[in-house]
Design an enzyme around this catalytic site. Structure first.
Site, PDB file in Angstrom:
ATOM      1  N   ASP A 101      11.121   2.803  -8.530  1.00 57.71           N
ATOM      2  CA  ASP A 101      10.339   2.996  -9.755  1.00 57.71           C
ATOM      3  C   ASP A 101      10.015   4.466 -10.007  1.00 57.71           C
ATOM      4  OD1 ASP A 101      10.324   0.263  -9.762  1.00 57.71           O
ATOM      5  OD2 ASP A 101       8.137   0.040  -9.819  1.00 57.71           O
ATOM      6  N   ASP A 102       9.696   4.760 -11.267  1.00 65.45           N
ATOM      7  CA  ASP A 102       9.063   6.012 -11.723  1.00 65.45           C
ATOM      8  C   ASP A 102      10.006   7.195 -11.882  1.00 65.45           C
ATOM      9  OD1 ASP A 102       6.818   4.466 -11.637  1.00 65.45           O
ATOM     10  OD2 ASP A 102       5.902   5.468  -9.920  1.00 65.45           O
ATOM     11  N   HIS A 152      10.884   0.749 -17.458  1.00 71.19           N
ATOM     12  CA  HIS A 152       9.583   0.840 -16.768  1.00 71.19           C
ATOM     13  C   HIS A 152       8.524   1.457 -17.694  1.00 71.19           C
ATOM     14  CE1 HIS A 152       7.131   0.541 -13.251  1.00 71.19           C
ATOM     15  NE2 HIS A 152       7.045   1.834 -13.002  1.00 71.19           N
ATOM     16  N   HIS A 156       4.401   5.244 -18.580  1.00 68.42           N
ATOM     17  CA  HIS A 156       3.744   4.664 -17.406  1.00 68.42           C
ATOM     18  C   HIS A 156       2.237   4.458 -17.611  1.00 68.42           C
ATOM     19  CE1 HIS A 156       2.780   3.912 -13.150  1.00 68.42           C
ATOM     20  NE2 HIS A 156       4.081   3.761 -12.951  1.00 68.42           N
ATOM     21  N   HIS A 247       9.880   3.784  -4.444  1.00 66.95           N
ATOM     22  CA  HIS A 247       9.720   4.728  -5.548  1.00 66.95           C
ATOM     23  C   HIS A 247      10.595   5.953  -5.320  1.00 66.95           C
ATOM     24  CE1 HIS A 247       6.067   2.269  -5.761  1.00 66.95           C
ATOM     25  NE2 HIS A 247       5.981   2.619  -7.035  1.00 66.95           N
TER      26      HIS A 247
END
Length: 290
Positions: A101-102, A152, A156, A247
């Site tokens: 993620d991210d 995603h 965020h 991540h």
């Protein structure tokens, strides 16, 4: 000129030439050393200080958010929406999916990709639209190396704290459009920041033709523990069909170096145990694009 004077001047000139040559060698060596040091600092600066305008995480880092009570537990959402919300794949085969993620994050994503390439392992990357726009070359690399890309959100946010249905739609659509411009398809997979959703948001995502992907194994790498702790968090909890949360991106002050190092323990250990690494669409037998 007397013989003694000739010898004296010859020695003087010889010494001067010697010191000059020595000085050149020292200067040259110093330049090489300075070059090495400069290169090291450049690499450090590239990792610790991404380029100006690096998009941060709107909702803040994982630690303060994940410490809070989830609005609706992911297990409950999966039970309520079994055709939309997924936490793992079939337990019939020893297959697992690594997810990240991210990203894309210029400090860490390339190193994650390098490790995956080293072990010939595919991953599923849930990318932020804002970072994809900032670093499209990394997005293209992820795609070209055979990995799957999911949505995603764009910046965020904590979708539960600050969003209504309209904001969710804007966040997801904006990220979808940005990713489509780079990779040429609209992702079918969505992962909410922090794993936070509630019923109405899941239903809206279903209307938007998304599958929501949670996880069954949390590496807790966002706590930035040593690599062996991150690896243990995964290896002690893994089971056939697992979706593993990790991540490749972080907030401006975050660090994913230990995540990268932990992969050198996680991947070969699971391979030795007979596990096959696949992408989330392969694990769930679903399409990766709409």
């Amino acid at each position: 000129m007397k013989k003694e004077q000739i010898i004296k001047w010859t020695l003087v000139v010889g010494l001067l030439l010697f010191f000059q040559m020595t000085n050149v060698m020292i200067i040259h060596a110093d330049e090489e050393s300075l070059g090495d040091i400069s290169q090291q600092w450049w690499k450090k600066d590239k990792r610790d200080n991404p380029k100006e305008g690096f998009p941060d995480l709107r909702g803040g880092p994982e630690i303060p958010n994940r410490a809070r009570q989830q609005p609706v537990d992911m297990t409950v959402l999966q039970q309520r929406y079994p055709d939309i919300f997924f936490l793992q794949g079939s337990t019939d085969q020893k297959r697992v999916a690594l997810t990240f993620d991210d990203g894309p994050d210029p400090r860490f994503t390339n190193d994650v990709l390098e490790v995956l390439n080293q072990y010939n392992v595919p991953g599923t990357f849930f990318l932020l639209g804002s970072r994809a726009v900032a670093y499209p070359e990394i997005v293209t690399q992820i795609q070209n190396e055979g990995h799957v890309i999911g949505n995603h959100t764009y910046i965020h946010p904590n979708l539960v704290d600050e969003s209504d249905i309209e904001m969710l739609e804007q966040e997801v659509t904006r990220s979808e459009d940005a990713l489509n411009d780079i990779i040429g398809y609209r992702p079918h997979l969505f992962r909410p920041p922090y794993g936070f959703l509630y019923n109405e948001l899941v239903e809206k995502l279903a209307e938007m033709q998304y599958l929501v992907i949670g996880w069954s194994v949390d590496s807790l790498d966002w706590q930035e523990d040593p690599p062996e702790v991150i690896a243990s968090n995964v290896l002690d909890d893994v089971q056939p069909g697992a979706i593993i949360l990790m991540h490749d991106g972080a907030g401006v002050d975050g660090d994913r170096t230990n995540t990268i190092e932990s992969l050198h323990q996680i991947i070969p250990t699971l391979q030795e145990q007979g596990y096959e690494f696949v992408t989330v669409p392969e694990l769930l037998n679903v399409p990766f694009a709409k």
